[in-house]
Design a protein around this motif. Structure first.
Motif, PDB file in Angstrom:
ATOM      1  N   VAL A  25       5.811  35.006  -5.190  1.00 36.49           N
ATOM      2  CA  VAL A  25       6.770  36.045  -4.838  1.00 36.49           C
ATOM      3  C   VAL A  25       7.349  36.638  -6.115  1.00 36.49           C
ATOM      4  O   VAL A  25       7.903  35.909  -6.942  1.00 36.49           O
ATOM      5  CB  VAL A  25       7.905  35.474  -3.954  1.00 36.49           C
ATOM      6  N   VAL A  26       7.204  37.950  -6.275  1.00 34.97           N
ATOM      7  CA  VAL A  26       7.785  38.639  -7.418  1.00 34.97           C
ATOM      8  C   VAL A  26       9.069  39.299  -6.938  1.00 34.97           C
ATOM      9  O   VAL A  26       9.037  40.264  -6.159  1.00 34.97           O
ATOM     10  CB  VAL A  26       6.813  39.683  -8.014  1.00 34.97           C
ATOM     11  N   ASP A  27      10.185  38.743  -7.369  1.00 38.47           N
ATOM     12  CA  ASP A  27      11.510  39.257  -7.016  1.00 38.47           C
ATOM     13  C   ASP A  27      11.826  40.427  -7.951  1.00 38.47           C
ATOM     14  O   ASP A  27      12.038  40.244  -9.142  1.00 38.47           O
ATOM     15  CB  ASP A  27      12.538  38.141  -7.170  1.00 38.47           C
ATOM     16  N   LEU A  28      11.846  41.638  -7.388  1.00 37.33           N
ATOM     17  CA  LEU A  28      12.038  42.867  -8.162  1.00 37.33           C
ATOM     18  C   LEU A  28      13.467  43.382  -8.124  1.00 37.33           C
ATOM     19  O   LEU A  28      13.730  44.503  -8.555  1.00 37.33           O
ATOM     20  CB  LEU A  28      11.082  43.951  -7.638  1.00 37.33           C
ATOM     21  N   LEU A  54       0.096  37.031  -3.222  1.00 38.16           N
ATOM     22  CA  LEU A  54       1.093  37.827  -3.938  1.00 38.16           C
ATOM     23  C   LEU A  54       1.939  38.633  -2.969  1.00 38.16           C
ATOM     24  O   LEU A  54       1.413  39.336  -2.110  1.00 38.16           O
ATOM     25  CB  LEU A  54       0.410  38.766  -4.933  1.00 38.16           C
ATOM     26  N   ARG A  55       3.246  38.528  -3.129  1.00 38.82           N
ATOM     27  CA  ARG A  55       4.200  39.295  -2.324  1.00 38.82           C
ATOM     28  C   ARG A  55       5.282  39.846  -3.244  1.00 38.82           C
ATOM     29  O   ARG A  55       5.763  39.142  -4.121  1.00 38.82           O
ATOM     30  CB  ARG A  55       4.883  38.411  -1.277  1.00 38.82           C
ATOM     31  N   LEU A  56       5.651  41.081  -3.033  1.00 37.29           N
ATOM     32  CA  LEU A  56       6.763  41.688  -3.763  1.00 37.29           C
ATOM     33  C   LEU A  56       7.996  41.583  -2.879  1.00 37.29           C
ATOM     34  O   LEU A  56       7.912  41.763  -1.658  1.00 37.29           O
ATOM     35  CB  LEU A  56       6.458  43.147  -4.087  1.00 37.29           C
ATOM     36  N   ALA A  57       9.131  41.301  -3.496  1.00 33.03           N
ATOM     37  CA  ALA A  57      10.339  41.065  -2.702  1.00 33.03           C
ATOM     38  C   ALA A  57      11.545  41.755  -3.310  1.00 33.03           C
ATOM     39  O   ALA A  57      11.648  41.914  -4.528  1.00 33.03           O
ATOM     40  CB  ALA A  57      10.615  39.568  -2.597  1.00 33.03           C
ATOM     41  N   ALA A  58      12.453  42.140  -2.433  1.00 36.39           N
ATOM     42  CA  ALA A  58      13.785  42.633  -2.795  1.00 36.39           C
ATOM     43  C   ALA A  58      13.753  43.706  -3.874  1.00 36.39           C
ATOM     44  O   ALA A  58      14.457  43.608  -4.876  1.00 36.39           O
ATOM     45  CB  ALA A  58      14.671  41.465  -3.225  1.00 36.39           C
ATOM     46  N   PRO A  59      12.940  44.760  -3.692  1.00 31.23           N
ATOM     47  CA  PRO A  59      12.867  45.771  -4.746  1.00 31.23           C
ATOM     48  C   PRO A  59      14.215  46.451  -4.988  1.00 31.23           C
ATOM     49  O   PRO A  59      14.937  46.762  -4.046  1.00 31.23           O
ATOM     50  CB  PRO A  59      11.823  46.762  -4.237  1.00 31.23           C
ATOM     51  N   SER A  60      14.514  46.652  -6.259  1.00 31.50           N
ATOM     52  CA  SER A  60      15.720  47.396  -6.647  1.00 31.50           C
ATOM     53  C   SER A  60      15.581  48.825  -6.134  1.00 31.50           C
ATOM     54  O   SER A  60      14.487  49.255  -5.740  1.00 31.50           O
ATOM     55  CB  SER A  60      15.847  47.404  -8.170  1.00 31.50           C
ATOM     56  N   PRO A  61      16.655  49.595  -6.119  1.00 32.33           N
ATOM     57  CA  PRO A  61      16.547  50.991  -5.668  1.00 32.33           C
ATOM     58  C   PRO A  61      15.464  51.770  -6.432  1.00 32.33           C
ATOM     59  O   PRO A  61      14.697  52.523  -5.822  1.00 32.33           O
ATOM     60  CB  PRO A  61      17.940  51.561  -5.921  1.00 32.33           C
TER      61      PRO A  61
END
Length: 120
Positions: A54-57, A82-89
């Motif tokens: 998990v890539v916390d963005l 691979l999962r992308l998570a919580a992207p910033s604005p």
């Protein structure tokens, strides 16, 4: 002591294990000059075994096309792990503009990314 503007935007990647997943919490500005640590972390994760990555963005203030390329290379190496998570604005806008969410799973939180059951 005041930090310089460049120090405030320096890329930091913190790794932790959480409920069987490897979480890479990324902060700072990612561009051609600073994205290498993320690429190395994804390569290491691919070599390291199984379970979600998990890539916390949430802490990313800026990213360029080099960053997108590194994430896509990570997807090639890790596949559905691979999962992308919580992207910033900023990252939400970038992901939406280029349609990255059609290639990679993007989830609203780290918990959602860890728990997601993705189609194979």
């Amino acid at each position: 002591m005041l930090s310089s503007p460049n120090e405030d935007r320096a890329v930091r990647i913190t790794t932790r294990r959480e409920r069987g997943a490897l979480v890479l919490a990324v902060s700072g500005d990612l561009d051609i000059d600073s994205v290498t640590p993320l690429g190395l972390a994804l390569t290491s994760a691919a070599d390291d075994g199984s379970g979600p990555v998990v890539v916390d963005l949430s802490g990313v203030g800026f990213a360029d096309s080099t960053t997108v390329n590194v994430l896509l290379q990570g997807h090639t190496a890790l596949g559905d792990r691979l999962r992308l998570a919580a992207p910033s604005p900023f990252m939400r806008r970038l992901i939406g503009m280029i349609g990255l969410d059609s290639a990679l799973p993007v989830l609203p939180s780290v918990d959602d990314a860890i728990d997601a059951v993705l189609p194979s």
